[in-house]
Write an enzyme that holds these catalytic residues in place. Structure first.
Site, PDB file in Angstrom:
ATOM      1  N   ASN A   9       1.001  -1.265  -0.023  1.00 42.60           N
ATOM      2  CA  ASN A   9       0.014  -0.083  -0.121  1.00 42.60           C
ATOM      3  C   ASN A   9       0.814   1.178  -0.122  1.00 42.60           C
ATOM      4  OD1 ASN A   9      -1.765   2.402   0.667  1.00 42.60           O
ATOM      5  ND2 ASN A   9      -3.145   0.550   1.725  1.00 42.60           N
ATOM      6  N   ASP A  66      -0.422  -3.355  11.852  1.00 38.13           N
ATOM      7  CA  ASP A  66      -1.654  -3.599  11.675  1.00 38.13           C
ATOM      8  C   ASP A  66      -2.391  -2.692  12.709  1.00 38.13           C
ATOM      9  OD1 ASP A  66      -3.484  -5.782  10.779  1.00 38.13           O
ATOM     10  OD2 ASP A  66      -4.095  -6.293  12.720  1.00 38.13           O
ATOM     11  N   SER A  67      -3.543  -2.236  11.660  1.00 38.76           N
ATOM     12  CA  SER A  67      -4.288  -0.924  12.315  1.00 38.76           C
ATOM     13  C   SER A  67      -5.538  -1.315  11.846  1.00 38.76           C
ATOM     14  CB  SER A  67      -3.775   0.250  11.401  1.00 38.76           C
ATOM     15  OG  SER A  67      -2.572   0.546  11.681  1.00 38.76           O
ATOM     16  N   GLY A 150      -8.548   4.313   3.871  1.00 36.70           N
ATOM     17  CA  GLY A 150      -9.411   3.590   4.784  1.00 36.70           C
ATOM     18  C   GLY A 150     -10.854   4.231   5.222  1.00 36.70           C
ATOM     19  N   HIS A 177      -3.577   7.579  15.397  1.00 36.02           N
ATOM     20  CA  HIS A 177      -3.039   6.329  16.190  1.00 36.02           C
ATOM     21  C   HIS A 177      -1.604   6.019  15.373  1.00 36.02           C
ATOM     22  CE1 HIS A 177      -5.283   5.491  12.682  1.00 36.02           C
ATOM     23  NE2 HIS A 177      -4.781   4.140  12.580  1.00 36.02           N
TER      24      HIS A 177
END
Length: 207
Positions: A9, A66-67, A150, A177
């Site tokens: 990505n 990892d979100s 996202g 975050h």
């Protein structure tokens, strides 16, 4: 210092590169590698799996993240399935549409939510550092803004009326975050990087 990010990505790599700054040369994962497993029950489990998996294939350290978005009113969805909430290969629009439908099915126009981010750096078969961070806010049933990626068009952090997708990169980094996780990551890396990307002992970092 060169680090391979465990993703194809380009938007994600660009955002992390901005956060890490000139200390790190962050590059995309080679495209010919197999897909890492993501079978963990937590964001940290999945980030650790990916980092260790790809560290076997490349010489440089691997940064895996990892979100995802957690909405307690939806039983924690989409959670660790955030990237594939609408199915394997689903794009951002499909995932957002499914989330909107789920909110409206509960009679909700907005709900408490948080974005979580877990980061793991691995080299060869060793985890060097792992961190987690989150930002609390609200998720909404209608998108706004055309920036970010996202679930950014649906999420507003506490203290802000705007969605992440309505903010510049610099504005988003004050809340996000990922920004919080990267700041903690840099503090906890087991070496000190100076402006030239070398350790405080003069050795190449992670050599």
């Amino acid at each position: 210092m060169r680090i391979v990010m465990a993703t194809q990505n380009a938007n994600k790599v660009r955002e992390f590169a901005q956060l890490l700054g000139s200390r790190v040369d962050l590059v995309l994962l080679p495209s010919d590698l197999p897909k890492a497993p993501e079978t963990g029950e937590t964001f940290l489990d999945n980030a650790r799996q990916k980092a260790l998996f790809y560290a076997r294939y490349v010489e440089d350290p691997v940064l895996a993240d990892d979100s995802g978005l957690v909405v307690p009113a939806l039983g924690g969805e989409p959670g660790v399935h955030s990237a594939r909430y609408a199915g394997e290969g689903a794009d951002d629009r499909a995932n957002n549409d499914k989330l909107i439908r789920a909110l409206r099915a509960k009679g909700l126009r907005a709900a408490d939510a948080w974005f979580a981010c877990a980061l793991v750096v691995a080299h060869k078969d060793q985890v060097l550092v792992e961190v987690e961070a989150r930002v609390d806010g609200m998720v909404h049933d209608a998108p706004r803004g055309d920036r970010g990626f996202g679930y950014d068009p649906l999420f507003s952090p506490h203290g802000e009326a705007r969605r992440f997708a309505e903010m510049s990169s610099e504005e988003k980094h004050r809340f996000s975050h990922r920004a919080r996780a990267v700041r903690e990551l840099v503090e906890r890396l087991p070496f000190v990087i100076d402006r030239e990307g070398r350790s405080s002992t003069g050795e190449n970092a992670l050599s």
